[in-house]
Design a protein around this motif. Structure first.
Motif, PDB file in Angstrom:
ATOM      1  N   ARG A 103     -19.976   2.106   7.548  1.00  0.00           N
ATOM      2  CA  ARG A 103     -19.569   2.680   8.833  1.00  0.00           C
ATOM      3  C   ARG A 103     -18.734   3.949   8.710  1.00  0.00           C
ATOM      4  NH1 ARG A 103     -14.356   1.021  10.794  1.00  0.00           N
ATOM      5  NH2 ARG A 103     -13.251  -0.318   9.301  1.00  0.00           N
ATOM      6  N   LEU A 104     -18.258   4.271   7.506  1.00  0.00           N
ATOM      7  CA  LEU A 104     -17.373   5.419   7.345  1.00  0.00           C
ATOM      8  C   LEU A 104     -17.999   6.757   7.732  1.00  0.00           C
ATOM      9  CD1 LEU A 104     -15.120   4.829   4.213  1.00  0.00           C
ATOM     10  CD2 LEU A 104     -14.393   5.470   6.523  1.00  0.00           C
ATOM     11  N   PRO A 105     -19.253   7.041   7.372  1.00  0.00           N
ATOM     12  CA  PRO A 105     -19.824   8.334   7.783  1.00  0.00           C
ATOM     13  C   PRO A 105     -19.778   8.548   9.291  1.00  0.00           C
ATOM     14  CG  PRO A 105     -21.158   7.371   6.056  1.00  0.00           C
ATOM     15  CD  PRO A 105     -20.162   6.309   6.453  1.00  0.00           C
ATOM     16  N   ALA A 106     -20.049   7.496  10.052  1.00  0.00           N
ATOM     17  CA  ALA A 106     -20.001   7.626  11.513  1.00  0.00           C
ATOM     18  C   ALA A 106     -18.575   7.837  11.994  1.00  0.00           C
ATOM     19  CB  ALA A 106     -20.606   6.386  12.167  1.00  0.00           C
ATOM     20  N   LEU A 107     -17.598   7.166  11.370  1.00  0.00           N
ATOM     21  CA  LEU A 107     -16.195   7.326  11.752  1.00  0.00           C
ATOM     22  C   LEU A 107     -15.695   8.739  11.463  1.00  0.00           C
ATOM     23  CD1 LEU A 107     -14.537   3.979  10.562  1.00  0.00           C
ATOM     24  CD2 LEU A 107     -14.871   4.741  12.917  1.00  0.00           C
ATOM     25  N   LEU A 108     -16.167   9.317  10.355  1.00  0.00           N
ATOM     26  CA  LEU A 108     -15.708  10.644   9.971  1.00  0.00           C
ATOM     27  C   LEU A 108     -16.377  11.748  10.781  1.00  0.00           C
ATOM     28  CD1 LEU A 108     -15.615  10.250   6.071  1.00  0.00           C
ATOM     29  CD2 LEU A 108     -13.655  10.379   7.633  1.00  0.00           C
ATOM     30  N   GLY A 109     -17.558  11.471  11.303  1.00  0.00           N
ATOM     31  CA  GLY A 109     -18.276  12.507  12.040  1.00  0.00           C
ATOM     32  C   GLY A 109     -18.889  13.499  11.066  1.00  0.00           C
ATOM     33  N   GLU A 110     -18.540  14.785  11.217  1.00  0.00           N
ATOM     34  CA  GLU A 110     -19.064  15.789  10.304  1.00  0.00           C
ATOM     35  C   GLU A 110     -18.581  15.524   8.888  1.00  0.00           C
ATOM     36  OE1 GLU A 110     -18.330  19.807  11.334  1.00  0.00           O
ATOM     37  OE2 GLU A 110     -18.996  19.573  13.411  1.00  0.00           O
ATOM     38  N   THR A 111     -19.458  15.764   7.927  1.00  0.00           N
ATOM     39  CA  THR A 111     -19.071  15.619   6.527  1.00  0.00           C
ATOM     40  C   THR A 111     -17.930  16.584   6.209  1.00  0.00           C
ATOM     41  OG1 THR A 111     -21.301  14.954   5.882  1.00  0.00           O
ATOM     42  CG2 THR A 111     -19.856  15.780   4.131  1.00  0.00           C
ATOM     43  N   PRO A 112     -16.838  16.094   5.620  1.00  0.00           N
ATOM     44  CA  PRO A 112     -15.688  16.970   5.337  1.00  0.00           C
ATOM     45  C   PRO A 112     -16.037  18.082   4.345  1.00  0.00           C
ATOM     46  CG  PRO A 112     -15.076  14.649   5.200  1.00  0.00           C
ATOM     47  CD  PRO A 112     -16.568  14.696   5.276  1.00  0.00           C
ATOM     48  N   ASP A 113     -15.221  19.130   4.369  1.00  0.00           N
ATOM     49  CA  ASP A 113     -15.380  20.219   3.404  1.00  0.00           C
ATOM     50  C   ASP A 113     -14.868  19.814   2.028  1.00  0.00           C
ATOM     51  OD1 ASP A 113     -16.127  22.523   5.346  1.00  0.00           O
ATOM     52  OD2 ASP A 113     -14.331  21.624   6.238  1.00  0.00           O
ATOM     53  N   LEU A 114     -13.927  18.857   2.011  1.00  0.00           N
ATOM     54  CA  LEU A 114     -13.348  18.365   0.759  1.00  0.00           C
ATOM     55  C   LEU A 114     -13.225  16.852   0.827  1.00  0.00           C
ATOM     56  CD1 LEU A 114     -11.848  18.711  -1.988  1.00  0.00           C
ATOM     57  CD2 LEU A 114      -9.739  19.046  -0.665  1.00  0.00           C
ATOM     58  N   ILE A 115     -13.735  16.189  -0.195  1.00  0.00           N
ATOM     59  CA  ILE A 115     -13.631  14.734  -0.305  1.00  0.00           C
ATOM     60  C   ILE A 115     -12.879  14.426  -1.594  1.00  0.00           C
ATOM     61  CG2 ILE A 115     -14.906  12.560  -0.537  1.00  0.00           C
ATOM     62  CD1 ILE A 115     -17.308  14.061   0.791  1.00  0.00           C
ATOM     63  N   VAL A 116     -11.806  13.649  -1.491  1.00  0.00           N
ATOM     64  CA  VAL A 116     -11.030  13.260  -2.667  1.00  0.00           C
ATOM     65  C   VAL A 116     -11.074  11.749  -2.793  1.00  0.00           C
ATOM     66  CG1 VAL A 116      -8.825  13.354  -3.860  1.00  0.00           C
ATOM     67  CG2 VAL A 116      -9.495  15.250  -2.355  1.00  0.00           C
ATOM     68  N   HIS A 117     -11.753  11.265  -3.824  1.00  0.00           N
ATOM     69  CA  HIS A 117     -11.839   9.822  -4.074  1.00  0.00           C
ATOM     70  C   HIS A 117     -10.666   9.411  -4.964  1.00  0.00           C
ATOM     71  CE1 HIS A 117     -15.669   9.190  -2.146  1.00  0.00           C
ATOM     72  NE2 HIS A 117     -16.245  10.121  -2.876  1.00  0.00           N
ATOM     73  N   ASN A 118      -9.648   8.814  -4.360  1.00  0.00           N
ATOM     74  CA  ASN A 118      -8.437   8.447  -5.077  1.00  0.00           C
ATOM     75  C   ASN A 118      -8.142   6.950  -5.028  1.00  0.00           C
ATOM     76  OD1 ASN A 118      -5.584   9.134  -6.193  1.00  0.00           O
ATOM     77  ND2 ASN A 118      -5.156   8.054  -4.272  1.00  0.00           N
ATOM     78  N   ALA A 119      -8.857   6.201  -4.174  1.00  0.00           N
ATOM     79  CA  ALA A 119      -8.594   4.766  -4.037  1.00  0.00           C
ATOM     80  C   ALA A 119      -8.805   4.054  -5.362  1.00  0.00           C
ATOM     81  CB  ALA A 119      -9.497   4.170  -2.965  1.00  0.00           C
ATOM     82  N   VAL A 120      -7.977   3.055  -5.621  1.00  0.00           N
ATOM     83  CA  VAL A 120      -8.067   2.329  -6.883  1.00  0.00           C
ATOM     84  C   VAL A 120      -7.737   0.860  -6.660  1.00  0.00           C
ATOM     85  CG1 VAL A 120      -5.667   2.785  -7.508  1.00  0.00           C
ATOM     86  CG2 VAL A 120      -7.341   2.331  -9.314  1.00  0.00           C
ATOM     87  N   SER A 121      -8.385   0.005  -7.411  1.00  0.00           N
ATOM     88  CA  SER A 121      -8.136  -1.432  -7.347  1.00  0.00           C
ATOM     89  C   SER A 121      -7.922  -1.955  -8.759  1.00  0.00           C
ATOM     90  CB  SER A 121      -9.336  -2.149  -6.705  1.00  0.00           C
ATOM     91  OG  SER A 121      -9.134  -3.555  -6.689  1.00  0.00           O
ATOM     92  N   TYR A 122      -6.948  -2.851  -8.903  1.00  0.00           N
ATOM     93  CA  TYR A 122      -6.662  -3.462 -10.195  1.00  0.00           C
ATOM     94  C   TYR A 122      -6.969  -4.956 -10.136  1.00  0.00           C
ATOM     95  CZ  TYR A 122      -3.982   0.833 -10.942  1.00  0.00           C
ATOM     96  OH  TYR A 122      -3.607   2.145 -11.055  1.00  0.00           O
ATOM     97  N   PRO A 123      -7.382  -5.543 -11.248  1.00  0.00           N
ATOM     98  CA  PRO A 123      -7.591  -6.996 -11.268  1.00  0.00           C
ATOM     99  C   PRO A 123      -6.280  -7.723 -10.972  1.00  0.00           C
ATOM    100  CG  PRO A 123      -8.538  -5.955 -13.219  1.00  0.00           C
ATOM    101  CD  PRO A 123      -7.689  -4.923 -12.547  1.00  0.00           C
ATOM    102  N   PRO A 124      -6.352  -8.956 -10.478  1.00  0.00           N
ATOM    103  CA  PRO A 124      -5.135  -9.728 -10.205  1.00  0.00           C
ATOM    104  C   PRO A 124      -4.272  -9.847 -11.461  1.00  0.00           C
ATOM    105  CG  PRO A 124      -7.044 -10.827  -9.275  1.00  0.00           C
ATOM    106  CD  PRO A 124      -7.568  -9.705 -10.115  1.00  0.00           C
ATOM    107  N   ARG A 125      -2.986  -9.606 -11.322  1.00  0.00           N
ATOM    108  CA  ARG A 125      -2.089  -9.670 -12.477  1.00  0.00           C
ATOM    109  C   ARG A 125      -1.920 -11.108 -12.957  1.00  0.00           C
ATOM    110  NH1 ARG A 125       2.957  -5.543 -11.109  1.00  0.00           N
ATOM    111  NH2 ARG A 125       1.712  -3.623 -11.053  1.00  0.00           N
ATOM    112  N   GLY A 126      -1.915 -11.251 -14.258  1.00  0.00           N
ATOM    113  CA  GLY A 126      -1.652 -12.553 -14.848  1.00  0.00           C
ATOM    114  C   GLY A 126      -2.826 -13.495 -14.863  1.00  0.00           C
TER     115      GLY A 126
END
Length: 250
Positions: free
Chosen positions: A61-84
């Motif tokens: 659903r994100l493309p529809a939420l964003l509307g026009e494709t941005p001029d700059l896209i920065v992929h910074n999201a990160v996920s780590y496995p559960p600790r321990g």
């Protein structure tokens, strides 16, 4: 008219800094993160979307939420496995790989497909030198980052025919607030200089480093600027800001 930027993982840390600095430089910024908006910095000029990239419906659903494709896209999201966790479930593995590799890849393809050919889009994929140092504790995270690197290479081939450019910003150990505060407490407890504690920490945790201080967020932002300013010339580029921790032959 202000250019548009989209930054994932913008609820705190590096992502929040990148979104804030882009907004301060005149970009119209949309940020995305898993935290509620009330727990984010709430920077002026940054529209925030709370969403979980590990969920397929979010990416769809994100493309529809964003509307026009941005001029700059920065992929910074990160996920780590559960600790321990001694053993990770398939659901845990799936979540880490979705956020760290699969979502950036799929989302970039969808956004580029929706973009007019006349408009250029720059994509910056934030990655980690951790992919080069896997052990039993970090193997899953490292593998997800290695997968991201391979998929980014594939995206570079796509970008050649889509009037776009994708580059990797490869980072070493960052000066995130939690890490800095932990080192500050250790230094205070031992009655020594914080810079010396940082040097000791880096030498022990990253013996290949040729720097003796953590990488600050502002240097990361300037690197994003540099990549975006290069335009098409940055397609396929790897911008290393890792203190040489990936090794001398890579």
């Amino acid at each position: 008219m202000a250019k548009r930027a989209f930054v994932t993982g913008s609820s705190h840390g590096l992502g929040a800094h990148l979104a804030s600095r882009l907004a301060g430089d005149g970009w119209k910024v949309t940020g995305l993160g898993r935290r509620p908006e009330a727990e984010t910095p709430g920077t002026a000029g940054v529209d925030y979307i709370q969403a979980d990239l590990s969920r397929p419906e979010t990416v769809e659903r994100l493309p529809a939420l964003l509307g026009e494709t941005p001029d700059l896209i920065v992929h910074n999201a990160v996920s780590y496995p559960p600790r321990g966790a001694q053993e990770l479930s398939l659901a845990d593995l799936d979540s880490v790989f979705r956020v760290n590799a699969l979502a950036p890849y799929r989302l970039t393809l969808d956004l580029l497909a929706a973009k007019p050919d006349t408009r250029f889009t720059s994509v910056v994929v934030v990655n980690s030198e951790s992919m080069y140092h896997a052990d039993r504790d970090s193997g899953v995270y490292a593998a997800s980052k290695a997968a991201l690197r391979v998929l980014t290479t594939a995206l570079a081939d796509v970008c050649r025919s889509r009037n776009a450019g994708v580059a990797t910003l490869l980072l070493g150990p960052l000066a995130d607030p939690d890490k800095v505060e932990q080192l500050r407490r250790v230094a205070a407890g031992r009655g020594v200089d914080e810079a010396e504690i940082t040097r000791i920490f880096l030498r022990k945790s990253n013996p290949d480093l040729v720097i003796e201080e953590l990488i600050d967020f502002e240097s990361c932002y300037r690197s994003v600027q540099y990549i975006a300013d290069l335009g098409r010339a940055a397609n396929g580029m790897v911008c290393r800001l890792d203190g040489g921790s990936a090794g001398s032959l890579i």
